[in-house]
Design an enzyme around this catalytic site. Sequence first.
Site, mmCIF file in Angstrom:
data_model
loop_
_atom_site.group_PDB
_atom_site.id
_atom_site.type_symbol
_atom_site.label_atom_id
_atom_site.label_comp_id
_atom_site.label_asym_id
_atom_site.label_seq_id
_atom_site.Cartn_x
_atom_site.Cartn_y
_atom_site.Cartn_z
ATOM 1 N N GLY A 264 43.675 48.236 61.134
ATOM 2 C CA GLY A 264 43.950 47.252 60.104
ATOM 3 C C GLY A 264 45.046 47.715 59.226
ATOM 4 O O GLY A 264 45.251 47.174 58.143
ATOM 5 N N LYS B 144 36.107 40.363 64.008
ATOM 6 C CA LYS B 144 35.494 40.882 62.671
ATOM 7 C C LYS B 144 34.585 39.761 61.916
ATOM 8 O O LYS B 144 34.051 38.944 62.650
ATOM 9 C CB LYS B 144 36.170 41.912 61.609
ATOM 10 C CG LYS B 144 37.137 42.784 62.532
ATOM 11 C CD LYS B 144 37.866 43.775 61.665
ATOM 12 C CE LYS B 144 38.836 44.495 62.384
ATOM 13 N NZ LYS B 144 39.494 45.449 61.719
ATOM 14 N N GLU C 136 40.045 54.943 68.404
ATOM 15 C CA GLU C 136 40.626 54.292 67.384
ATOM 16 C C GLU C 136 40.871 55.171 66.349
ATOM 17 O O GLU C 136 39.915 55.488 65.744
ATOM 18 C CB GLU C 136 39.690 53.012 66.589
ATOM 19 C CG GLU C 136 39.458 52.146 67.983
ATOM 20 C CD GLU C 136 39.104 50.735 67.267
ATOM 21 O OE1 GLU C 136 40.089 49.832 67.090
ATOM 22 O OE2 GLU C 136 38.068 50.542 66.724
ATOM 23 N N HIS D 106 31.601 50.663 65.825
ATOM 24 C CA HIS D 106 33.053 50.313 65.589
ATOM 25 C C HIS D 106 33.090 51.251 64.147
ATOM 26 O O HIS D 106 32.042 51.572 63.329
ATOM 27 C CB HIS D 106 33.030 48.818 65.188
ATOM 28 C CG HIS D 106 34.583 48.566 64.726
ATOM 29 N ND1 HIS D 106 34.985 48.681 63.510
ATOM 30 C CD2 HIS D 106 35.519 48.045 65.477
ATOM 31 C CE1 HIS D 106 36.280 48.152 63.417
ATOM 32 N NE2 HIS D 106 36.764 48.157 64.574
ATOM 33 N N GLU E 19 34.220 50.366 61.194
ATOM 34 C CA GLU E 19 33.678 49.612 59.920
ATOM 35 C C GLU E 19 32.146 49.791 60.005
ATOM 36 O O GLU E 19 31.650 49.899 58.834
ATOM 37 C CB GLU E 19 34.245 48.417 60.097
ATOM 38 C CG GLU E 19 35.669 48.321 59.606
ATOM 39 C CD GLU E 19 36.478 47.137 60.472
ATOM 40 O OE1 GLU E 19 35.958 46.286 60.696
ATOM 41 O OE2 GLU E 19 37.736 47.141 60.416
ATOM 42 N N ASN F 58 38.720 41.694 68.312
ATOM 43 C CA ASN F 58 37.659 41.738 67.501
ATOM 44 C C ASN F 58 37.902 40.832 66.275
ATOM 45 O O ASN F 58 38.739 41.284 65.482
ATOM 46 C CB ASN F 58 37.730 43.307 67.079
ATOM 47 C CG ASN F 58 36.320 43.652 66.182
ATOM 48 O OD1 ASN F 58 35.364 42.783 65.757
ATOM 49 N ND2 ASN F 58 36.543 44.637 65.587
ATOM 50 N N SER G 3 45.823 48.570 65.021
ATOM 51 C CA SER G 3 46.876 47.957 64.674
ATOM 52 C C SER G 3 47.896 47.550 65.998
ATOM 53 O O SER G 3 49.219 48.036 66.045
ATOM 54 C CB SER G 3 47.964 48.890 63.738
ATOM 55 O OG SER G 3 47.354 48.718 62.499
HETATM 56 C C1 PEP Z 1 39.680 47.239 65.165
HETATM 57 O O1 PEP Z 1 38.994 45.857 64.978
HETATM 58 O O2 PEP Z 1 39.181 47.742 65.913
HETATM 59 C C2 PEP Z 1 41.212 47.052 65.077
HETATM 60 C C3 PEP Z 1 41.751 48.030 65.644
HETATM 61 O O3 PEP Z 1 41.812 46.234 64.128
HETATM 62 P P1 PEP Z 1 43.184 46.277 63.846
HETATM 63 O O4 PEP Z 1 44.095 45.634 65.348
HETATM 64 O O5 PEP Z 1 43.530 45.017 63.025
HETATM 65 O O6 PEP Z 1 43.811 47.305 63.599
#
Ligand code: PEP
Length: 258
Positions: free
Chosen positions: A177, A15, A171, A99, A101, A13, A217
């Site tokens: 992040g 983003k 998640e 997601h 975000e 992703n 992460s």
């Molecule tokens: C994400 O974008 O859903 C994500 C898990 O980002 P990261 O791997 O940076 O935590």
Amino acid sequence: MTDMKRRPLVLANWKMNMTPSQVLPYLDQVIPEVEKDTGADVAIAAQDLYLAQMVKATTNTRLAIAAENAHWTDEGAYTGETSPKALAEIGVSYVLIGHFERRKLFNETDGRVNLKTKAALKNGLKVIVDLDEDMSTYDTVNPNTVVLAQLRAALAGISAEELDQVAIAYEPTWAIGSGEAASATAAQKAAVLIRQSLKNLYSSGVAEKIRILYGGSVTTKNAAAFLSQNDIDGVLVGKAALDPKQFLELIDIAQATH
Ligand code: PEP
């Protein structure tokens, strides 16, 4: 819990990252390696601006392109939004819906996640439905948390047949992040709960087939622990996947552990 091996999915992703001049060099580095590997499905979600170019660059390759969001109608007066019909027409394969975000920063409700999922499926897109777990500690998974409610809401009115084109991403919000991933054990527990819920909503057969991804992460150091869990069938990777070398390493890990 199951011994059945589902084909892993590694989803990057990006983003709102990557500049236009970085897109093709990244793909040029990744595509030849992805072509050699056959043990995992691989996709990159990017901002809309890059999608047509990325689809063109990956035509007839094993690397699939994903959108990070799509609207719930095919067309209309929705300034600034992206049509799932248009995404499908340019050759986008997947869309990430719900997601964290999007939910947090753009007021994406469970109802909209459901409408968007249905619209994407109707247009032949595969969907990764994102569920975000707001747990306060790493190793505690509460079976009554928001995740299962999000799951039920996202899939309302979606048939078992349509579910073939859906993957679920689990998640923990605090892990996205942050550099602090969940423990593999906690992620596995959450995946089992999600699968059990799918069993109740659909059937064992449907629940055993669907892929459940962990996101939050993920790095080249911790990916193997997640991917070797029985009920975790892939990873959703933000930051680490911005580096093509790390992304390729994650794909190798997914293949080696499945
Ligand atoms: C994400 O974008 O859903 C994500 C898990 O980002 P990261 O791997 O940076 O935590």
